[in-house]
Design a protein around this motif. Structure first.
Motif, short mmCIF file in Angstrom:
data_model
loop_
_atom_site.label_atom_id
_atom_site.label_comp_id
_atom_site.label_asym_id
_atom_site.label_seq_id
_atom_site.Cartn_x
_atom_site.Cartn_y
_atom_site.Cartn_z
N ALA A 1 4.59 1.27 1.67
CA ALA A 1 4.63 0.54 2.80
C ALA A 1 4.33 1.38 3.89
O ALA A 1 3.64 0.77 4.87
CB ALA A 1 5.93 -0.26 2.93
N ALA A 2 4.84 2.67 3.96
CA ALA A 2 4.57 3.71 5.04
C ALA A 2 3.03 3.91 5.16
O ALA A 2 2.46 3.92 6.19
CB ALA A 2 5.41 4.71 4.90
N ARG A 3 2.55 4.01 4.06
CA ARG A 3 0.85 4.26 3.89
C ARG A 3 0.20 3.31 4.50
O ARG A 3 -0.78 3.48 5.32
CB ARG A 3 0.71 4.72 2.54
N TYR A 4 0.77 1.85 4.40
CA TYR A 4 -0.04 0.73 5.00
C TYR A 4 0.42 0.30 6.40
O TYR A 4 0.30 -0.60 6.80
CB TYR A 4 0.14 -0.44 3.82
N ARG A 5 1.41 1.20 6.78
CA ARG A 5 2.12 1.01 8.29
C ARG A 5 2.72 -0.52 8.40
O ARG A 5 2.44 -1.26 9.23
CB ARG A 5 0.93 1.18 9.16
N ILE A 6 3.67 -0.75 7.47
CA ILE A 6 4.09 -2.35 7.55
C ILE A 6 5.35 -2.18 8.76
O ILE A 6 5.82 -1.43 8.75
CB ILE A 6 4.57 -2.50 6.10
N ARG A 7 5.07 -3.44 9.37
CA ARG A 7 6.01 -3.46 10.50
C ARG A 7 6.96 -4.56 10.60
O ARG A 7 7.67 -4.71 11.07
CB ARG A 7 5.23 -3.42 11.94
N GLY A 8 6.51 -5.57 9.53
CA GLY A 8 7.07 -6.71 9.47
C GLY A 8 6.99 -7.61 8.13
O GLY A 8 5.83 -7.23 7.38
N TYR A 9 7.37 -8.76 7.94
CA TYR A 9 7.09 -9.43 6.41
C TYR A 9 7.10 -10.86 6.96
O TYR A 9 7.72 -11.40 7.54
CB TYR A 9 8.33 -9.27 5.72
N PRO A 10 6.29 -11.52 6.12
CA PRO A 10 5.19 -11.06 5.05
C PRO A 10 3.85 -10.20 5.66
O PRO A 10 3.37 -10.41 6.68
CB PRO A 10 4.93 -12.23 4.29
N THR A 11 3.48 -9.28 4.97
CA THR A 11 2.23 -8.72 5.43
C THR A 11 1.30 -8.65 4.04
O THR A 11 1.72 -8.14 3.00
CB THR A 11 2.35 -7.52 5.91
N VAL A 12 0.02 -8.88 4.19
CA VAL A 12 -1.17 -9.11 3.21
C VAL A 12 -2.21 -8.29 3.69
O VAL A 12 -2.71 -8.51 4.83
CB VAL A 12 -1.31 -10.69 2.99
N PHE A 13 -2.58 -7.74 2.61
CA PHE A 13 -3.84 -6.90 2.90
C PHE A 13 -4.88 -7.25 1.61
O PHE A 13 -4.43 -7.78 0.40
CB PHE A 13 -3.77 -5.43 2.59
N LEU A 14 -6.19 -6.98 1.97
CA LEU A 14 -7.28 -7.16 0.82
C LEU A 14 -7.70 -5.83 0.75
O LEU A 14 -8.08 -5.26 1.54
CB LEU A 14 -8.24 -8.24 1.05
N VAL A 15 -7.86 -5.31 -0.59
CA VAL A 15 -8.26 -4.04 -0.77
C VAL A 15 -9.27 -3.98 -1.77
O VAL A 15 -9.26 -4.42 -2.69
CB VAL A 15 -7.18 -3.03 -1.26
#
Length: 196
Positions: free
Chosen positions: A155-169
């Motif tokens: 989560a730190a690597r993706y800099r998560i600040r809130g929920y939900p959070t979605v990425f496409l990788v």
């Protein structure tokens, strides 16, 4: 003759009063003359509404409990559409390995158990047949940063600040975050814009 009040057997028919209780026999009303009837005993029945539960009331109680149980299970269990997802940091590593062989993009979803918007996203979008058909080829991963140190590091690597959070990788490159949830149509529009 018997006393109409106490039932004492009075010797002699002309006695003016009962020697046991003192009632004046001449003034006794007609119901008190003659033999006193024995009291009738009725079986005791509980008053209406106390103690005993009627069948209709029992059925209503069972229905309320069943609805409460189903509601509780719905709110606390993961959505059916997310049951085939990879889980947490270990699941992310598995998804990266799978991506190397298939070339399919990873849908990376950060959530927490206490997040109401996460539950809505899972139920409205991820559990829908529309999502299943449209994004079937994606490798899906759910990560809860509260499950451990590896999950917090991801989560730190993706800099998560809130929920939900979605990425496409895809191939190590990630899309801009799709943060928060308002409704299904808005989420699909943002997800389609992020698909590489």
């Amino acid at each position: 003759m018997d006393c109409p009040k106490c039932g004492f057997s009075i010797p002699g028919a002309g006695a003016p009063d009962c020697p046991a209780c003192g009632v004046v026999l001449a003034k006794a009303s007609p119901p008190f003359t003659g033999r006193r009837p024995s009291p009738q005993v009725r079986p005791a029945t509980p008053p209406h509404g106390s103690g005993a539960v009627s069948w209709p009331k029992l059925i209503k109680i069972c229905l309320v409990l069943a609805v409460a149980f189903v509601g509780w299970r719905y709110m606390t269990s993961p959505a059916a559409g997310t049951s085939s997802w990879h889980q947490d940091a270990e699941g992310f590593d598995q998804a990266v390995a799978e991506q190397k062989t298939t070339g399919n993009p990873i849908l990376l979803y950060f959530y927490t158990d206490w997040c109401g918007f996460c539950r809505r996203l899972e139920n409205d979008v991820f559990a829908s047949s529309r999502f299943g058909r449209r994004y079937a080829s994606m490798i899906k991963v759910k990560v809860n940063p509260e499950h451990g140190g590896d999950e917090r590091a991801l989560a730190a690597r993706y800099r998560i600040r809130g929920y939900p959070t979605v990425f496409l990788v895809r191939s190590g490159k990630r899309s801009d975050p799709i943060a928060g949830y308002g409704n299904a149509d808005g989420f699909y529009a943002r997800l389609d814009a992020a698909v590489p």
